[in-house]
Every structure is written in structure tokens, then in C-alpha cells.
Design a protein around this motif. Structure first.
Motif, PDB file in Angstrom:
ATOM      1  N   ALA A   1       0.087   5.070  -4.011  1.00 37.30           N
ATOM      2  CA  ALA A   1       0.749   4.674  -2.767  1.00 37.30           C
ATOM      3  C   ALA A   1       0.434   5.709  -1.694  1.00 37.30           C
ATOM      4  N   PHE A   2       0.391   5.273  -0.443  1.00 37.44           N
ATOM      5  CA  PHE A   2       0.271   6.222   0.660  1.00 37.44           C
ATOM      6  C   PHE A   2       1.394   7.248   0.532  1.00 37.44           C
ATOM      7  N   GLY A   3       1.026   8.496   0.691  1.00 41.81           N
ATOM      8  CA  GLY A   3       2.041   9.536   0.629  1.00 41.81           C
ATOM      9  C   GLY A   3       2.138  10.186  -0.743  1.00 41.81           C
ATOM     10  N   ASP A   4       1.385   9.658  -1.727  1.00 38.45           N
ATOM     11  CA  ASP A   4       1.447  10.209  -3.089  1.00 38.45           C
ATOM     12  C   ASP A   4       0.570  11.447  -3.277  1.00 38.45           C
ATOM     13  N   GLY A   5      -0.155  11.831  -2.235  1.00 41.18           N
ATOM     14  CA  GLY A   5      -1.030  12.988  -2.366  1.00 41.18           C
ATOM     15  C   GLY A   5      -2.471  12.627  -2.677  1.00 41.18           C
TER      16      GLY A   5
ATOM     17  N   ARG B   1      -4.969  11.027  -0.833  1.00 40.34           N
ATOM     18  CA  ARG B   1      -5.399  10.431   0.430  1.00 40.34           C
ATOM     19  C   ARG B   1      -6.693   9.651   0.231  1.00 40.34           C
ATOM     20  N   HIS B   2      -6.690   8.436   0.703  1.00 39.26           N
ATOM     21  CA  HIS B   2      -7.908   7.641   0.577  1.00 39.26           C
ATOM     22  C   HIS B   2      -7.971   6.606   1.688  1.00 39.26           C
TER      23      HIS B   2
ATOM     24  N   LEU C   1       0.828  -1.210   0.000  1.00 36.44           N
ATOM     25  CA  LEU C   1       0.000   0.000   0.000  1.00 36.44           C
ATOM     26  C   LEU C   1       0.863   1.261   0.000  1.00 36.44           C
ATOM     27  N   ALA C   2       2.074   1.133   0.498  1.00 32.17           N
ATOM     28  CA  ALA C   2       2.990   2.275   0.470  1.00 32.17           C
ATOM     29  C   ALA C   2       3.826   2.260  -0.815  1.00 32.17           C
TER      30      ALA C   2
END
Ligand SMILES: Cc1ncc(C[n+]2csc(CCOP(=O)(O)OP(=O)(O)O)c2C)c(N)n1
Ligand code: SF4
Lengths: 379, 278
Positions: free
Chosen positions: A222-226, A228-229, A73-74
Motif C-alpha cells: 500500500a502507499f505509505g508502507d515504505g 515507494r513505487h 492502492l492505499a
């Protein structure tokens, strides 16, 4: 940049899986020691840090699969490897990966079961568990490896399918494949096809993390890509939020399976051998397909028109390759190191008069070519 | 700078998610959520850089409502997913939110190993002494003698002290507050997020609906007042005898120590591996 060693080398199946994972772009491994899978983690603990990847030994297999789901997920392709007892522990989070559509690859080097079973003996006893082990209607892809070269290339394929379809892929190996050493030349990195998950082409405000494209597969960030979900194991709507709306629930559960159905043409992989004029055929997978190939050759030498269909994909079950064989042959032999977990699939799709014969061993012993040959000539 | 409740809501609640939330009126989970958001706001963290991972339970629903990268995992496993996220992207602020059952029963092994491993993670454990979501069965923090849906004759097991447990397991930072002590709780969460290493804040909370009702502890306000009366700060506790401390809850920072962080150590492993593979 990762360089694959291409010179001829002596590798065992487990080592080839580790090399295949690196070639596919896997950069994180989380696992818990278990025979006969441990060499995969041992080798990756040596190689991953050298390519800026991460190896971690977790406290158990539940934690191992949790960690690789988190890592995926990251944005990092991730692998775990285990055997039956550990695979059993992974089932709940396997379902999470199915429902949250997280690409991960799980290797299960099968050993004799049930329970602690026969830790150092080969088996194919986890086939139906790989398909149906986690609760609820869910999609998974299950691939079987039969040789050291397979271990390399099918691991690459497993990652590619996982990424392309946002689905967990299970590789079933067995103790024989895992520990047999064979001489192989691995392909150069530039000759290996590597597929990555598809990123959204829309800005964050428009992004729907669980809206399938025309293939039924949502794009992935990916988490951190801007972007947010929300990611949850609850049944969710296209935005990822929990829903109990029966229309949304139905659409979601069906899409999960449909995305795999739409990919049948490339997910279902088999290899035919001497099938053109075959009157009797063997359907086999994993290490047993090696014995079957040699038995088929022996049978041909003795005038029996025999052939082999090796299943690489076990699930989704390659019905479209098996059905023509059932139509064209007098009888089909399905040798397995279990009590008939794939023969029941063959029987399930059999709409003809073709006789499906089982040959099963559950005594921790490998099925040899001569055993299959003896069965073949009786047919 | 103090941020108003309205600003907090506008900034951090998901605008595209339908409310109301699943929590009962008066549930302590909301107070913890407010404390967390104020801590994040004071620290000025970018929303894109925050990952909230939770398990299953009433407490586990919190991330659903918040506009961060949110991950609602399986029961007890929040820390395992959080570990993977952190290893994959160490720059992210990864915060795990768990209930007492989630963190110390089904997830107990993950909790002690996360503490021992010492990744740079934050864990907030909402301890309401009960399994709230499933209807008030006893949890590992249900006090001896208490009534629950599965201990109607009085509970015969002893409760974990969560913060002390993680200190022993090796956490870099461990603290405790209650939902009555909202300001302290928020400050402790802030400290935990800042802490480099595995940092745990245990928040004693009220489940008046399941636990309070069965044990005749009154409504949410009564329970909060109970927390007020029953707590002593770490400093005061240090001057009290064991008898005086019997039945009391200590609040404040239990440990704050410097230890090697595994992501930092692993970077050294990478350097070593590269040198040897040359
Ligand atoms: C593997 C598994 N077992 C049981 C459950 C059922 N379950 C859901 S929430 C919960 C307990 C929650 O209690 P706690 O963690 O204390 O959180 P709270 O609801 O009090 O916030 C249980 C047992 C589950 N979801 N998964
Ligand atoms: S059941 Fe208890 S913990 Fe759950 S929302 Fe209600 S008050 Fe809160």
C-alpha cells in the motif's frame, strides 16, 4: 471487529451485497446514485462509518471508480455499484485497474438498455460489455448473482478473487435479484473465508511491484508502507516504469491474461442441477437461472430428462464445465434477457453436433419458468 | 537552509529510472518540478508519506521521475484517485499534478467538486495555455484570438481563470505564480501543502514548442520574460482599476480561508454512527 448478524432476516439482493462487502473486509465505498443499484450505497452509507470505514458519494461514476482504485492502492478494499449508464462511464478506469493490477469490485445491477433504457426493468444486456467494454486485451473476472444468498456469498468471493489475482472483479446483478426480498441466515464472520492481497517478502530495495510470482501475480504493497513505487496506466516493466520495449510489452500483456488462466480451476464457478442423466440442458445465469431450475423440475415431472448448468462465473467463460455438457446432451437451451450474449459463448466452445437453442427477451420482462418449460419440451 | 540542485536531484530523483525525461528542453514543467521538490525539502516531508498523483499530458509525466509513492492516472482523473488515497490513508500528503486541459477540460468537474468537498489535498495545475502532449490544440485556458493546432484562424472561445474558478468552487486555498517567479511558486506550493483543506496552486508555464511557436512568442526565455512583464502581485492588483488589469496576470495568494475539512467531519460521522448502532 466487524460482527455479522447471523439470525434469519429478510433481505433484498442489494442489501445482501452490502453485507457481503463488509464481511469480505471492504472498508470504502464510492458511488453515484442510480436505479436499481442505489440501495447498496444507501446501506453502506449507514454501515461503513460504524466499522471505521468510509462512504463517499462522488460527482459521477468516473470519479467513483477512480476513488476506489486510489483507496485500494492505499491498502483499503473498496467497492462501487452502478447500473448500465454508470458502468459505461467506468470503462476507461476499469482498464486502468486491469493494467495497474488494482483489486477492486464493481457491482453492475443491470437494467434495460441501451442508453437510459428501462431504468426499472430487468435485463442481462451488459454481459459482453463487462467482458470487453474497456479497450485493449485485458483480463477481468465477471460473476453473476441469482439470489439474495448469492449476493452475499459471491460478493465475498469477488473480493477474494480480486485480492488474490490483483484483478478487477465485476458482479452482474439484475433488477429482479436486486429488489427481491428473501429470508436468509448469513454465516458468522469466523466462518467466512477472507483472502487478502499478498505482501512482498523482500525489503523495499528488492521489491518489483509488477513482477509476477509463479502464479503470474505480483505481490502488493500500500502507499505509505515504505515500498515507494510507480503506478501507471502506461504499459510498464517489472518496476512499474513505462516501457515500449517490445519484449517487455509482450511479456506484460500476456502475463495479465495468463495469471487468470492459471487460476481457471478456482475462478470458474458453476452449479449443476440434475445433469447426470440429462439429455437436454439449460445453461442460465442470474435471476433467469431460478426460472430455469423450476422449468427443469417441471420437465422432469413430464418425463423429459432435463438438467441445468447455472453459470456463476461468466468470464473467464467456464468452457471446461460447458464442453462436457455439449458432448453429453442432445440440445442446450440458453435463455437470456438479451439477444444472446452468453449463447454466443456457448456456440463458440461447441465442437460437437449438439444443438444450441437461444431464448431471448429484450422487452423489459422477466423470463418465467413456464416460458423455459415450453422451450424445453420442444427440444 | 537552501538545498543545492545537486542535493535535490540526489535526494528525490529515482535512481533506478532511466532518464532523460520526455520534456522538451526549456519546458516549464521542470521548473515546477524543482519548485515542488524544494517545497517538500523545506517542509522535511518523509518520501514515504508523499503521494504524487497526476493525469495525462506532458505535466502528467512528472511523478514518474520522482522517488515518492507515485500514481500516473488517466486523463483528467488525478483528483478522483487522489481522493480515494486520501480517504483510505488520511495521514499521507497527497499532491495532484495536472495540466490545464487535464484539470479544467476533461477533469473540470472533478476539480470543482474537489474544491467544494474540501478534502485535505494539494493540487498543482501547470497552465501552459495549450494541450502540449497531443500537439498544441486549444485548451480551456487558450486565450481568445490565439493560434493553436485546432484554431488556426484565431481562437473564438474565452479562457478560464483557474485560480479564480477554484475560489468560487470553495477551495480553502488558491494561489497563482508563474515559472518565471520560481521562488514565489515554490513558497506557494509549500503553503498549499501545509494548508489544511483543498489547496490549489496554478502555475502559469511555457510551452514554447507548441503554444509559443504558433503565437510567435519566441523561445522559452522570451516567454519567461513575458511572464515577468505581464504579472502583478495580488496586493498591487488590489489598487489597480479593471482597465489597468486588463490582460494582466495576478500572482500570489488569492484566498486562504478556514473551512471544515471533510476527513475531519467524517470522523464525527463515524462517532455518530457508532453511537446509534450500539
Ligand atoms: C480520455 C482521453 N482523451 C484524450 C487523451 C489524449 N490526451 C493526452 S494528453 C492530452 C492533453 C494534455 O494537455 P494538458 O492537460 O494541458 O497537459 P500538457 O500536455 O499541456 O502538460 C490529451 C487530450 C487521453 N489520453 N485520454
Ligand atoms: S510540448 Fe510543451 S508542455 Fe510538452 S514538454 Fe514540450 S514544451 Fe513542455
Amino acid at each position: 471487529m466487524f460482527e455479522q448478524k447471523t439470525a434469519r432476516q429478510l433481505l433484498q439482493g442489494n442489501e445482501a451485497i452490502a453485507h457481503g462487502a463488509l464481511a469480505a473486509g471492504c472498508r470504502l465505498f464510492a458511488g453515484y446514485p442510480i436505479t436499481p443499484a442505489s440501495e447498496i450505497s444507501e446501506l453502506l452509507s449507514v454501515l461503513l462509518p460504524g466499522v471505521d470505514g468510509t462512504f463517499i458519494q462522488m460527482e459521477d461514476e468516473i470519479a467513483s471508480i477512480g476513488a476506489i482504485i486510489g483507496a485500494s492502492l492505499a491498502g483499503v478494499k473498496s467497492l462501487t455499484a452502478t447500473s448500465g449508464p454508470g458502468f459505461s462511464l467506468m470503462m476507461e478506469n476499469l482498464g486502468f485497474a486491469c493494467v495497474a493490477e488494482v483489486p477492486i469490485v464493481i457491482v453492475n445491477v443491470m437494467r434495460g438498455g441501451p442508453s437510459t433504457g428501462l431504468p426499472t426493468s430487468p435485463s442481462q444486456g451488459d454481459v459482453q460489455m463487462a467482458r470487453w467494454g474497456t479497450h485493449g486485451d485485458h483480463p477481468v473476472v465477471v460473476l453473476a448473482v441469482s439470489s439474495v444468498m448469492d449476493c452475499f456469498s459471491i460478493t465475498v468471493t469477488a473480493f477474494n478473487i480480486a485480492e488474490k489475482y490483483r484483478v478487477p472483479v465485476i458482479i452482474l446483478s439484475d433488477e429482479v435479484v436486486a429488489h427481491t426480498r428473501e429470508c436468509v441466515s448469513l454465516p458468522a464472520q469466523e466462518d467466512i473465508k477472507v483472502i487478502d492481497r499478498i505482501k512482498p517478502s523482500v525489503p523495499p530495495e528488492w521489491y518489483k511491484p509488477y513482477a509476477g510470482d509463479n502464479r503470474g501475480v505480483p505481490s502488493m504493497v500500500a502507499f505509505g508502507d515504505g515500498y515507494r513505487h510507480h503506478v501507471t496506466g502506461l504499459i510498464h516493466d517489472e518496476k512499474g516504469y513505462p516501457t515500449q520495449n517490445s519484449r517487455e510489452v509482450d511479456a506484460f500483456v500476456r502475463r495479465l491474461t495468463r495469471k487468470i488462466t492459471l487460476g481457471f480451476h478456482e475462478i470458474m464457478m458453476t452449479q449443476g442441477y440434475l445433469l447426470e442423466d440429462a439429455e437436454v440442458a439449460v445453461i442460465a445465469y442470474g435471476s433467469v437461472s431460478r426460472s430455469a431450475k423450476s422449468a427443469v423440475e417441471d420437465a422432469r415431472d413430464h418425463g423429459v430428462k432435463a438438467g441445468l448448468l447455472q453459470l456463476i462465473t461468466l468470464f473467464p467463460f467456464p468452457r471446461s464445465q460447458v464442453v462436457p455438457l455439449l458432448k453429453g446432451c442432445r440440445a442446450i437451451l440458453v435463455p437470456e434477457m438479451n439477444l444472446g450474449q452468453i449463447s454466443r459463448e456457448v456456440q463458440r466452445v461447441n465442437q460437437t453436433a449438439c444443438r444450441v437453442v437461444k431464448y431471448n427477451r429484450v422487452d423489459g420482462q422477466f423470463i418465467t419458468p413456464s416460458e423455459i418449460y415450453e422451450e424445453l419440451i420442444k427440444m | 537552509m537552501v538545498i543545492s540542485a545537486q542535493e535535490l536531484r540526489h535526494r528525490y530523483l529515482r535512481y533506478d529510472k532511466s532518464f532523460p525525461h520526455v520534456w522538451c528542453p526549456g519546458c516549464g514543467n521542470g521548473i515546477v518540478m524543482g519548485g515542488l521538490l524544494r517545497a517538500i525539502s523545506r517542509l522535511g516531508l518523509e518520501k514515504d508519506e508523499v503521494v504524487l498523483a497526476s493525469g495525462i499530458g506532458c505535466s502528467g509525466r512528472m511523478p514518474t521521475y520522482l522517488d515518492f509513492n507515485t500514481l500516473h492516472t488517466t486523463h483528467g482523473r488525478a483528483l478522483t484517485f487522489a481522493t480515494g488515497v486520501k480517504l483510505a490513508k488520511p495521514s499521507l500528503n497527497v499532491i495532484a499534478i495536472m495540466g490545464d486541459g487535464d484539470a479544467t477540460a476533461i477533469g473540470g468537474n472533478h476539480l470543482i467538486h474537489a474544491a467544494r468537498r474540501n478534502l485535505n489535498l494539494t493540487a498543482i495545475i501547470i497552465n501552459n495555455s495549450i494541450y502540449g502532449m497531443t500537439g498544441g490544440q486549444y485548451s480551456p485556458t487558450t486565450p481568445f484570438g490565439s493560434i493553436s493546432a485546432t484554431s488556426t484562424y484565431g481562437h473564438i472561445e474565452h479562457a478560464f481563470s483557474i485560480a479564480e474558478l477554484v475560489v468560487t468552487a470553495g477551495a480553502s486555498f488558491a494561489a497563482r505564480a508563474t515559472v518565471y517567479h520560481g521562488e514565489l511558486m515554490s513558497r506557494l506550493i509549500e503553503q498549499a501543502i501545509l494548508k489544511r483543506g483543498f489547496a490549489v496552486v496554478e502555475v502559469i508555464s511555457n510551452c514554447h514548442v507548441q503554444y509559443g511557436r504558433k503565437n510567435k512568442l519566441g523561445n522559452a526565455v522570451d516567454m519567461l520574460n513575458g511572464f515577468k512583464d505581464n504579472c502583478v502581485t495580488v496586493n498591487r492588483a488590489a489598487k489597480m482599476t479593471a482597465e489597468e488589469l486588463e490582460g494582466k496576470t495576478t500572482i500570489g495568494v488569492l484566498t486562504d480561508r478556514e473551512m471544515p475539512i471533510s476527513t475531519v467531519e467524517y470522523q464525527k460521522v463515524r462517532e455518530r454512527a457508532k453511537k446509534e448502532q450500539e
